[in-house]
Design a protein around this motif. Structure first.
Motif, PDB file in Angstrom:
ATOM      1  N   GLU A  81      -1.208  13.086  -3.639  1.00  0.00           N
ATOM      2  CA  GLU A  81      -1.625  12.487  -4.914  1.00  0.00           C
ATOM      3  C   GLU A  81      -2.705  11.432  -4.752  1.00  0.00           C
ATOM      4  O   GLU A  81      -3.713  11.459  -5.442  1.00  0.00           O
ATOM      5  N   GLY A  82      -2.487  10.437  -3.882  1.00  0.00           N
ATOM      6  CA  GLY A  82      -3.474   9.377  -3.736  1.00  0.00           C
ATOM      7  C   GLY A  82      -2.898   8.115  -3.142  1.00  0.00           C
ATOM      8  O   GLY A  82      -1.837   8.133  -2.511  1.00  0.00           O
ATOM      9  N   VAL A  83      -3.591   7.009  -3.349  1.00  0.00           N
ATOM     10  CA  VAL A  83      -3.230   5.721  -2.760  1.00  0.00           C
ATOM     11  C   VAL A  83      -3.186   4.674  -3.863  1.00  0.00           C
ATOM     12  O   VAL A  83      -4.092   4.608  -4.711  1.00  0.00           O
ATOM     13  N   THR A  84      -2.135   3.856  -3.838  1.00  0.00           N
ATOM     14  CA  THR A  84      -2.025   2.719  -4.749  1.00  0.00           C
ATOM     15  C   THR A  84      -1.909   1.455  -3.917  1.00  0.00           C
ATOM     16  O   THR A  84      -1.089   1.390  -2.996  1.00  0.00           O
ATOM     17  N   VAL A 110      -3.696  -4.268  -9.237  1.00  0.00           N
ATOM     18  CA  VAL A 110      -3.289  -2.966  -8.728  1.00  0.00           C
ATOM     19  C   VAL A 110      -4.464  -1.996  -8.853  1.00  0.00           C
ATOM     20  O   VAL A 110      -5.060  -1.867  -9.929  1.00  0.00           O
ATOM     21  N   HIS A 147     -12.755   0.007  -7.554  1.00  0.00           N
ATOM     22  CA  HIS A 147     -11.808   0.148  -8.657  1.00  0.00           C
ATOM     23  C   HIS A 147     -12.218  -0.706  -9.850  1.00  0.00           C
ATOM     24  O   HIS A 147     -12.038  -0.312 -11.000  1.00  0.00           O
ATOM     25  N   GLU A 204      -1.452  -2.723  -4.221  1.00  0.00           N
ATOM     26  CA  GLU A 204      -1.241  -3.933  -5.000  1.00  0.00           C
ATOM     27  C   GLU A 204      -1.675  -5.099  -4.135  1.00  0.00           C
ATOM     28  O   GLU A 204      -1.198  -5.269  -3.007  1.00  0.00           O
ATOM     29  N   ASP A 261      -7.104   8.479  -6.829  1.00  0.00           N
ATOM     30  CA  ASP A 261      -6.679   9.857  -6.581  1.00  0.00           C
ATOM     31  C   ASP A 261      -7.362  10.362  -5.309  1.00  0.00           C
ATOM     32  O   ASP A 261      -8.295   9.736  -4.791  1.00  0.00           O
ATOM     33  N   THR A 276       0.871  -1.175   0.000  1.00  0.00           N
ATOM     34  CA  THR A 276       0.000   0.000   0.000  1.00  0.00           C
ATOM     35  C   THR A 276       0.903   1.219   0.000  1.00  0.00           C
ATOM     36  O   THR A 276       1.718   1.390   0.907  1.00  0.00           O
ATOM     37  N   ASP A 277       0.765   2.046  -1.021  1.00  0.00           N
ATOM     38  CA  ASP A 277       1.599   3.238  -1.170  1.00  0.00           C
ATOM     39  C   ASP A 277       0.710   4.467  -1.056  1.00  0.00           C
ATOM     40  O   ASP A 277      -0.208   4.655  -1.861  1.00  0.00           O
ATOM     41  N   GLN A 326      -5.462   2.022  -8.123  1.00  0.00           N
ATOM     42  CA  GLN A 326      -4.920   3.346  -7.837  1.00  0.00           C
ATOM     43  C   GLN A 326      -6.083   4.318  -7.700  1.00  0.00           C
ATOM     44  O   GLN A 326      -7.004   4.316  -8.522  1.00  0.00           O
TER      45      GLN A 326
END
Length: 107
Positions: A16-19, A27, A99, A21, A31, A10-11, A29
């Motif tokens: 910017e947002g969250v990504t 994945v 998503h 995997e 915003d 989790t990034d 993503q």
């Protein structure tokens, strides 16, 4: 828990947002605006049910930013926004479904 809903990584990029995997390689993503508008807390859901938006509210700071993000157990992510809002728990299962084109209403 179903592997499809378990995050491998989790990034969070605050401006910017969250990504995410997932363990199966999918994945997702998001915003900032999408996440803020999909906030699953009772207050935001209630506003959406009444045809209103949860953000921006009068006096909301701009630009939108994540101040903090933490795992909520193994099943979700809590986000503290720069307007102080922090009551929404974003379940990983819901994030993946949103998503993939599922319900964007958080319900």
């Amino acid at each position: 828990m179903d592997e499809r809903y378990e995050p491998a990584t989790t990034d969070v990029v605050r401006d910017e947002g969250v990504t995410i995997e997932f363990h199966d390689g999918y994945v997702a993503q998001f915003d900032l605006m999408t996440l803020r508008l999909l906030c699953p807390c009772a207050t935001c859901r209630g506003l959406r049910d009444q045809g209103e938006v949860g953000w921006p509210r009068p006096g909301s700071p701009t630009p939108l930013r994540i101040d903090d993000a933490e795992f909520h157990g193994a099943w979700g992510l809590t986000i503290t926004w720069n307007d102080g809002h922090s009551t929404g728990i974003y379940p990983f299962e819901s994030l993946r479904q949103w998503h993939q084109g599922g319900s964007a209403a958080g319900g």
